[in-house]
Design a protein around this motif. Sequence first.
Motif, PDB file in Angstrom:
ATOM      1  N   PHE A   4      15.861  -0.597 -12.743  1.00 23.28           N
ATOM      2  CA  PHE A   4      16.589  -1.383 -11.756  1.00 23.28           C
ATOM      3  C   PHE A   4      17.047  -0.518 -10.591  1.00 23.28           C
ATOM      4  CE2 PHE A   4      17.458  -4.368 -15.382  1.00 23.28           C
ATOM      5  CZ  PHE A   4      16.788  -5.444 -14.839  1.00 23.28           C
ATOM      6  N   ALA A   5      17.451   0.726 -10.878  1.00 21.81           N
ATOM      7  CA  ALA A   5      17.888   1.606  -9.802  1.00 21.81           C
ATOM      8  C   ALA A   5      16.755   1.854  -8.808  1.00 21.81           C
ATOM      9  CB  ALA A   5      18.385   2.932 -10.383  1.00 21.81           C
ATOM     10  N   ALA A   6      15.551   2.097  -9.324  1.00 24.50           N
ATOM     11  CA  ALA A   6      14.402   2.303  -8.439  1.00 24.50           C
ATOM     12  C   ALA A   6      14.110   1.050  -7.624  1.00 24.50           C
ATOM     13  CB  ALA A   6      13.178   2.702  -9.265  1.00 24.50           C
ATOM     14  N   ALA A   7      14.205  -0.120  -8.263  1.00 23.33           N
ATOM     15  CA  ALA A   7      13.935  -1.379  -7.566  1.00 23.33           C
ATOM     16  C   ALA A   7      14.941  -1.618  -6.451  1.00 23.33           C
ATOM     17  CB  ALA A   7      13.962  -2.535  -8.560  1.00 23.33           C
ATOM     18  N   ILE A   8      16.207  -1.377  -6.727  1.00 30.28           N
ATOM     19  CA  ILE A   8      17.251  -1.634  -5.735  1.00 30.28           C
ATOM     20  C   ILE A   8      17.175  -0.621  -4.590  1.00 30.28           C
ATOM     21  CG2 ILE A   8      19.750  -1.641  -5.370  1.00 30.28           C
ATOM     22  CD1 ILE A   8      19.998  -2.730  -8.249  1.00 30.28           C
ATOM     23  N   LEU A   9      16.957   0.646  -4.916  1.00 27.99           N
ATOM     24  CA  LEU A   9      16.842   1.667  -3.868  1.00 27.99           C
ATOM     25  C   LEU A   9      15.656   1.387  -2.958  1.00 27.99           C
ATOM     26  CD1 LEU A   9      17.644   4.902  -5.914  1.00 27.99           C
ATOM     27  CD2 LEU A   9      19.032   3.924  -4.074  1.00 27.99           C
ATOM     28  N   ALA A  10      14.561   0.895  -3.542  1.00 34.89           N
ATOM     29  CA  ALA A  10      13.353   0.616  -2.752  1.00 34.89           C
ATOM     30  C   ALA A  10      13.561  -0.555  -1.802  1.00 34.89           C
ATOM     31  CB  ALA A  10      12.172   0.331  -3.675  1.00 34.89           C
ATOM     32  N   MET A  11      14.564  -1.390  -2.052  1.00 30.55           N
ATOM     33  CA  MET A  11      14.871  -2.503  -1.160  1.00 30.55           C
ATOM     34  C   MET A  11      15.604  -2.031   0.085  1.00 30.55           C
ATOM     35  SD  MET A  11      16.094  -5.105  -4.158  1.00 30.55           S
ATOM     36  CE  MET A  11      17.038  -6.112  -3.039  1.00 30.55           C
ATOM     37  N   ARG A  12      16.178  -0.834   0.031  1.00 32.29           N
ATOM     38  CA  ARG A  12      17.010  -0.346   1.133  1.00 32.29           C
ATOM     39  C   ARG A  12      16.405   0.841   1.857  1.00 32.29           C
ATOM     40  NH1 ARG A  12      22.758   1.040  -0.960  1.00 32.29           N
ATOM     41  NH2 ARG A  12      23.288   0.660   1.228  1.00 32.29           N
ATOM     42  N   HIS A  13      15.489   1.558   1.195  1.00 24.05           N
ATOM     43  CA  HIS A  13      14.985   2.808   1.755  1.00 24.05           C
ATOM     44  C   HIS A  13      13.452   2.842   1.683  1.00 24.05           C
ATOM     45  CE1 HIS A  13      19.124   4.138   1.712  1.00 24.05           C
ATOM     46  NE2 HIS A  13      19.201   3.939   0.405  1.00 24.05           N
ATOM     47  N   PRO A  14      12.814   3.783   2.396  1.00 21.32           N
ATOM     48  CA  PRO A  14      11.344   3.905   2.337  1.00 21.32           C
ATOM     49  C   PRO A  14      10.860   4.071   0.904  1.00 21.32           C
ATOM     50  CG  PRO A  14      12.204   5.245   4.125  1.00 21.32           C
ATOM     51  CD  PRO A  14      13.401   4.727   3.373  1.00 21.32           C
ATOM     52  N   ARG A  15       9.862   3.297   0.558  1.00 21.47           N
ATOM     53  CA  ARG A  15       9.415   3.257  -0.836  1.00 21.47           C
ATOM     54  C   ARG A  15       8.853   4.590  -1.310  1.00 21.47           C
ATOM     55  NH1 ARG A  15       6.306  -2.623  -0.922  1.00 21.47           N
ATOM     56  NH2 ARG A  15       8.184  -3.922  -0.988  1.00 21.47           N
ATOM     57  N   ARG A  16       8.134   5.289  -0.439  1.00 22.09           N
ATOM     58  CA  ARG A  16       7.509   6.537  -0.902  1.00 22.09           C
ATOM     59  C   ARG A  16       8.553   7.596  -1.245  1.00 22.09           C
ATOM     60  NH1 ARG A  16       6.591   6.692   4.584  1.00 22.09           N
ATOM     61  NH2 ARG A  16       7.323   8.545   5.699  1.00 22.09           N
ATOM     62  N   LEU A  17       9.698   7.586  -0.532  1.00 22.53           N
ATOM     63  CA  LEU A  17      10.756   8.540  -0.841  1.00 22.53           C
ATOM     64  C   LEU A  17      11.433   8.181  -2.155  1.00 22.53           C
ATOM     65  CD1 LEU A  17      12.422   9.059   2.656  1.00 22.53           C
ATOM     66  CD2 LEU A  17      10.713  10.483   1.525  1.00 22.53           C
ATOM     67  N   VAL A  18      11.678   6.898  -2.352  1.00 22.63           N
ATOM     68  CA  VAL A  18      12.295   6.448  -3.606  1.00 22.63           C
ATOM     69  C   VAL A  18      11.368   6.716  -4.779  1.00 22.63           C
ATOM     70  CG1 VAL A  18      13.161   4.439  -4.878  1.00 22.63           C
ATOM     71  CG2 VAL A  18      13.664   4.688  -2.433  1.00 22.63           C
ATOM     72  N   LEU A  19      10.086   6.397  -4.598  1.00 21.24           N
ATOM     73  CA  LEU A  19       9.114   6.630  -5.671  1.00 21.24           C
ATOM     74  C   LEU A  19       9.004   8.110  -5.999  1.00 21.24           C
ATOM     75  CD1 LEU A  19       6.926   5.541  -7.572  1.00 21.24           C
ATOM     76  CD2 LEU A  19       5.291   5.745  -5.692  1.00 21.24           C
ATOM     77  N   SER A  20       8.957   8.952  -4.968  1.00 16.66           N
ATOM     78  CA  SER A  20       8.840  10.401  -5.189  1.00 16.66           C
ATOM     79  C   SER A  20      10.058  10.939  -5.925  1.00 16.66           C
ATOM     80  CB  SER A  20       8.680  11.123  -3.849  1.00 16.66           C
ATOM     81  OG  SER A  20       7.521  10.706  -3.179  1.00 16.66           O
ATOM     82  N   GLY A  21      11.253  10.519  -5.504  1.00 13.18           N
ATOM     83  CA  GLY A  21      12.467  11.009  -6.143  1.00 13.18           C
ATOM     84  C   GLY A  21      12.602  10.553  -7.581  1.00 13.18           C
ATOM     85  N   CYS A  22      12.405   9.245  -7.805  1.00 14.41           N
ATOM     86  CA  CYS A  22      12.542   8.702  -9.160  1.00 14.41           C
ATOM     87  C   CYS A  22      11.480   9.265 -10.097  1.00 14.41           C
ATOM     88  CB  CYS A  22      12.446   7.184  -9.132  1.00 14.41           C
ATOM     89  SG  CYS A  22      13.815   6.358  -8.290  1.00 14.41           S
ATOM     90  N   LEU A  23      10.228   9.269  -9.624  1.00 12.50           N
ATOM     91  CA  LEU A  23       9.142   9.727 -10.490  1.00 12.50           C
ATOM     92  C   LEU A  23       9.249  11.219 -10.764  1.00 12.50           C
ATOM     93  CD1 LEU A  23       6.706   8.755 -12.009  1.00 12.50           C
ATOM     94  CD2 LEU A  23       5.311   9.106  -9.963  1.00 12.50           C
ATOM     95  N   GLY A  24       9.663  11.994  -9.757  1.00 18.24           N
ATOM     96  CA  GLY A  24       9.853  13.431  -9.974  1.00 18.24           C
ATOM     97  C   GLY A  24      10.887  13.708 -11.050  1.00 18.24           C
ATOM     98  N   ALA A  25      12.003  12.959 -11.010  1.00 20.75           N
ATOM     99  CA  ALA A  25      13.049  13.136 -12.018  1.00 20.75           C
ATOM    100  C   ALA A  25      12.553  12.752 -13.406  1.00 20.75           C
ATOM    101  CB  ALA A  25      14.263  12.289 -11.642  1.00 20.75           C
ATOM    102  N   LEU A  26      11.797  11.666 -13.493  1.00 21.16           N
ATOM    103  CA  LEU A  26      11.311  11.195 -14.799  1.00 21.16           C
ATOM    104  C   LEU A  26      10.266  12.143 -15.378  1.00 21.16           C
ATOM    105  CD1 LEU A  26      11.093   7.392 -13.971  1.00 21.16           C
ATOM    106  CD2 LEU A  26      12.677   8.478 -15.573  1.00 21.16           C
ATOM    107  N   ILE A  27       9.412  12.712 -14.522  1.00 20.25           N
ATOM    108  CA  ILE A  27       8.407  13.664 -15.002  1.00 20.25           C
ATOM    109  C   ILE A  27       9.085  14.912 -15.547  1.00 20.25           C
ATOM    110  CG2 ILE A  27       6.573  15.241 -14.266  1.00 20.25           C
ATOM    111  CD1 ILE A  27       5.598  13.036 -12.383  1.00 20.25           C
ATOM    112  N   ILE A  28      10.065  15.434 -14.797  1.00 23.15           N
ATOM    113  CA  ILE A  28      10.785  16.625 -15.262  1.00 23.15           C
ATOM    114  C   ILE A  28      11.516  16.335 -16.567  1.00 23.15           C
ATOM    115  CG2 ILE A  28      12.710  18.172 -14.737  1.00 23.15           C
ATOM    116  CD1 ILE A  28      11.878  18.022 -11.800  1.00 23.15           C
ATOM    117  N   MET A  29      12.151  15.165 -16.650  1.00 27.54           N
ATOM    118  CA  MET A  29      12.871  14.800 -17.870  1.00 27.54           C
ATOM    119  C   MET A  29      11.920  14.669 -19.056  1.00 27.54           C
ATOM    120  SD  MET A  29      15.773  14.201 -19.258  1.00 27.54           S
ATOM    121  CE  MET A  29      16.890  13.909 -17.892  1.00 27.54           C
TER     122      MET A  29
END
Length: 229
Positions: free
Chosen positions: A27-52
């Motif tokens: 949900f956090a990724a979905a909501i952030l993507a509604m307000r900000h550029p999708r590629r930045l949100v996707l990069s940030g969220c996916l980077g965190a999940l890959i590292i985790m």
Amino acid sequence: MGLSIVQGFTKSLAMTVLSEIGDKTFFAAAILAMRHPRRLVLSGCLGALIIMTILSALVGWAAPNLISRKWTHHVTTVLFLGFGFWSLWDAFNEGEAEELAEVEAKLGGDIKINGGSSKENNKDDDNLKKQNRPVLAQFFSPILLKAFSITFFGEWGDKSQLATIGLAADENPLGVVLGGIIGQALCTTAAVLGGKSLATSISERIVALSGGVLFIVFGIQSFLSPIQS
């Protein structure tokens, strides 16, 4: 180690998809993507999940070297069964919009799709300016860092992280990492592209039930399978 990469991959992929759909970070990724550029949100969220995912798999891989594989096998079995019944309990006792409401409250509950036209125009102008920035500047943008930090700390200690640790302790860690990363990529991309409409169109109760059944199946299979040396 005698553990199958394919088995670890398929278990991790199925577990990740069913754990992450409708999760707080989804949900956090979905909501952030509604307000900000999708590629930045996707990069940030996916980077965190890959590292985790990698960190969790490393902890799971190291566990049998610190504790006997017999004990890690039993702990993994208990974890899967416990998470399974936990998911089933959530499915029958919690409202389907609870996760979404909690995330919206944390991100500032004034997020509305049908906001004023001035807000939309300002957002479009801001997005255009951000898109014209150099790539390196975008990589260190506050939006990307916000998406990364919200996702990383949201996943820390979450059920899916602990399940990944347990799975990596009992399966091939490489397969667990690959399955987890692909599962995270699928879920995060769906959240960013589909937005909240996708999240609200999926029954969280069905997802929770499916995840609970899957965890219990993994737990039974782990209980019945011989301990790998």
